[in-house]
Design a protein around this motif. Structure first.
Motif, PDB file in Angstrom:
ATOM      1  N   THR A 272      43.469  11.390   0.024  1.00 58.39           N
ATOM      2  CA  THR A 272      44.191  11.146  -1.337  1.00 58.39           C
ATOM      3  C   THR A 272      43.725  10.121  -2.220  1.00 58.39           C
ATOM      4  O   THR A 272      43.957  10.072  -3.448  1.00 58.39           O
ATOM      5  N   GLU A 273      42.642   8.761  -1.845  1.00 51.12           N
ATOM      6  CA  GLU A 273      42.403   8.783  -2.801  1.00 51.12           C
ATOM      7  C   GLU A 273      41.277   9.604  -4.210  1.00 51.12           C
ATOM      8  O   GLU A 273      41.653   9.306  -4.959  1.00 51.12           O
ATOM      9  N   ASN A 274      41.129  10.194  -3.374  1.00 51.89           N
ATOM     10  CA  ASN A 274      40.221  11.184  -4.626  1.00 51.89           C
ATOM     11  C   ASN A 274      41.027  11.983  -5.955  1.00 51.89           C
ATOM     12  O   ASN A 274      41.192  12.140  -6.515  1.00 51.89           O
ATOM     13  N   GLN A 275      42.161  12.704  -4.566  1.00 48.34           N
ATOM     14  CA  GLN A 275      43.289  13.078  -5.468  1.00 48.34           C
ATOM     15  C   GLN A 275      44.035  12.501  -6.535  1.00 48.34           C
ATOM     16  O   GLN A 275      44.519  12.504  -7.647  1.00 48.34           O
ATOM     17  N   ARG A 276      44.365  10.844  -6.298  1.00 54.55           N
ATOM     18  CA  ARG A 276      45.050   9.915  -7.371  1.00 54.55           C
ATOM     19  C   ARG A 276      43.390   9.949  -8.571  1.00 54.55           C
ATOM     20  O   ARG A 276      44.172   9.477  -9.461  1.00 54.55           O
ATOM     21  N   GLN A 277      42.562   9.391  -7.825  1.00 50.26           N
ATOM     22  CA  GLN A 277      41.402   9.388  -9.224  1.00 50.26           C
ATOM     23  C   GLN A 277      41.355  10.487 -10.057  1.00 50.26           C
ATOM     24  O   GLN A 277      41.348  10.461 -11.094  1.00 50.26           O
ATOM     25  N   GLU A 278      41.680  12.225  -9.265  1.00 51.50           N
ATOM     26  CA  GLU A 278      41.396  13.287  -9.879  1.00 51.50           C
ATOM     27  C   GLU A 278      42.647  13.482 -11.384  1.00 51.50           C
ATOM     28  O   GLU A 278      42.708  13.827 -11.915  1.00 51.50           O
ATOM     29  N   GLN A 279      44.070  12.533 -11.147  1.00 51.83           N
ATOM     30  CA  GLN A 279      45.313  12.815 -11.628  1.00 51.83           C
ATOM     31  C   GLN A 279      44.995  11.771 -12.511  1.00 51.83           C
ATOM     32  O   GLN A 279      45.239  11.917 -14.204  1.00 51.83           O
ATOM     33  N   LYS A 280      44.418  10.774 -12.814  1.00 47.23           N
ATOM     34  CA  LYS A 280      44.560   9.499 -13.447  1.00 47.23           C
ATOM     35  C   LYS A 280      43.407   9.885 -14.846  1.00 47.23           C
ATOM     36  O   LYS A 280      43.233   9.862 -15.227  1.00 47.23           O
ATOM     37  N   ILE A 281      42.510  10.563 -13.920  1.00 49.64           N
ATOM     38  CA  ILE A 281      41.002  11.201 -14.590  1.00 49.64           C
ATOM     39  C   ILE A 281      42.391  12.168 -15.883  1.00 49.64           C
ATOM     40  O   ILE A 281      41.963  12.226 -17.364  1.00 49.64           O
ATOM     41  N   GLN A 282      42.946  13.151 -15.476  1.00 48.89           N
ATOM     42  CA  GLN A 282      43.730  14.127 -15.950  1.00 48.89           C
ATOM     43  C   GLN A 282      44.503  13.434 -17.031  1.00 48.89           C
ATOM     44  O   GLN A 282      44.851  13.877 -18.057  1.00 48.89           O
ATOM     45  N   GLN A 283      45.146  12.334 -16.262  1.00 48.57           N
ATOM     46  CA  GLN A 283      46.335  11.343 -17.010  1.00 48.57           C
ATOM     47  C   GLN A 283      45.236  11.041 -19.194  1.00 48.57           C
ATOM     48  O   GLN A 283      45.940  10.705 -19.967  1.00 48.57           O
ATOM     49  N   GLN A 284      43.883   9.986 -18.432  1.00 48.26           N
ATOM     50  CA  GLN A 284      42.735   9.895 -19.313  1.00 48.26           C
ATOM     51  C   GLN A 284      42.714  11.043 -20.979  1.00 48.26           C
ATOM     52  O   GLN A 284      42.589  10.824 -21.831  1.00 48.26           O
ATOM     53  N   ASP A 285      42.226  12.366 -19.839  1.00 49.30           N
ATOM     54  CA  ASP A 285      41.993  12.967 -20.677  1.00 49.30           C
ATOM     55  C   ASP A 285      43.112  13.128 -21.726  1.00 49.30           C
ATOM     56  O   ASP A 285      43.076  13.785 -23.133  1.00 49.30           O
ATOM     57  N   ASN A 286      44.259  13.297 -20.873  1.00 52.52           N
ATOM     58  CA  ASN A 286      45.466  13.178 -22.081  1.00 52.52           C
ATOM     59  C   ASN A 286      46.206  12.944 -22.884  1.00 52.52           C
ATOM     60  O   ASN A 286      46.183  13.496 -24.280  1.00 52.52           O
TER      61      ASN A 286
END
Length: 260
Positions: A59-73
């Motif tokens: 779950t934590e890895n998925q949250r971090q991936e979402q955060k990274i995607q938002q920062q990339d956007n």
């Protein structure tokens, strides 16, 4: 992750302990089902804890991936805004740009050709305050004059005042438009400034162009002298080919500068 490793160590140690005890107490384990059952229950608890820890890490890895995607956007959006920037406009009769994320390139003087010379250039220009010269002499062919108001329409004391200007650059806009006859922008466009439409006098020999004079005009200090040059006049609607309504005969036209 540390918790997961610790649980794994506990699990391994427990297995080793179970195996060792099995060798040393073989007869006890074979003859005592409760001991075996307790060991199995303990192992099941450890496995359950490991599964819960694994789910937490996932779950934590998925949250971090979402955060990274938002920062990339966000980075892509900022990069797109920077690449699309480049719009500029002149704010006539003002010395500064609006304070809505727009930078001042320079503040200068409105100018152009003389109002009564038939060969004068048509457009108004915004001259910088710090000109650079290379040659010191030339033939007297093309001419550049300052500009002034020739009436009190734009303000109660505007007559004979010299006109300033400001070259402005919106930091995050790629397009700029001046809309005659409007004082608000259409949907999706940002207001830079609004005012009254201006041009030269219709019966003067020199051609002119349409520009937007700010609704609250300023003047150049020390410019209250009648030198003429390039002149600013209000523009009124004339019916005929221009449809009335929606336009009204002899009504002064507004204007607005918008960016996007």
């Amino acid at each position: 992750m540390i918790k997961r490793c610790l649980l794994y160590v506990i699990f391994c140690c427990d297995l080793i302990s179970l195996c060792t005890s099995s060798n040393n107490n073989k007869r006890l384990l074979l003859n005592d089902p409760d001991v075996i059952n307790n060991r199995l229950i303990r192992l099941e608890g450890i496995v359950s804890m490991l599964n819960a820890s694994l789910q937490q890490v996932t779950t934590e890895n998925q949250r971090q991936e979402q955060k990274i995607q938002q920062q990339d956007n966000i980075i892509q959006q900022l990069s797109s805004n920077q690449q699309s920037s480049g719009a500029t406009y002149i704010r006539w009769a003002r010395k500064q740009c609006p304070g809505n994320d727009t930078e001042l390139v320079y503040s200068g003087y409105a100018g152009g050709g003389y109002f009564d010379q038939p060969g004068s250039a048509a457009e108004y220009v915004c001259l910088p305050p710090d000109p650079d010269f290379v040659k010191t002499s030339a033939f007297d062919n093309g001419r550049m004059y300052g500009a002034e108001f020739d009436a009190n329409f734009f303000a109660s004391n505007a007559d004979k005042e010299d006109v300033p200007c400001a070259l402005c650059r919106p930091k995050h806009s790629a397009s700029t438009i001046m809309i005659p006859g409007k004082n608000t922008c259409y949907s999706g466009w940002k207001l830079e400034y609004h005012g009254y439409l201006a041009s030269g006098y219709y019966n003067h020999k020199a051609a002119s162009s349409f520009v937007c004079v700010d609704i609250n005009p300023e003047y150049i200090i020390g410019g209250l002298d009648m030198h003429y040059g390039k002149l600013f006049y209000e523009v009124v609607a004339k019916c005929g080919s221009l449809k009335c309504p929606p336009y009204m005969p002899n009504y002064p036209l507004t204007c607005v500068v918008c960016t996007k």
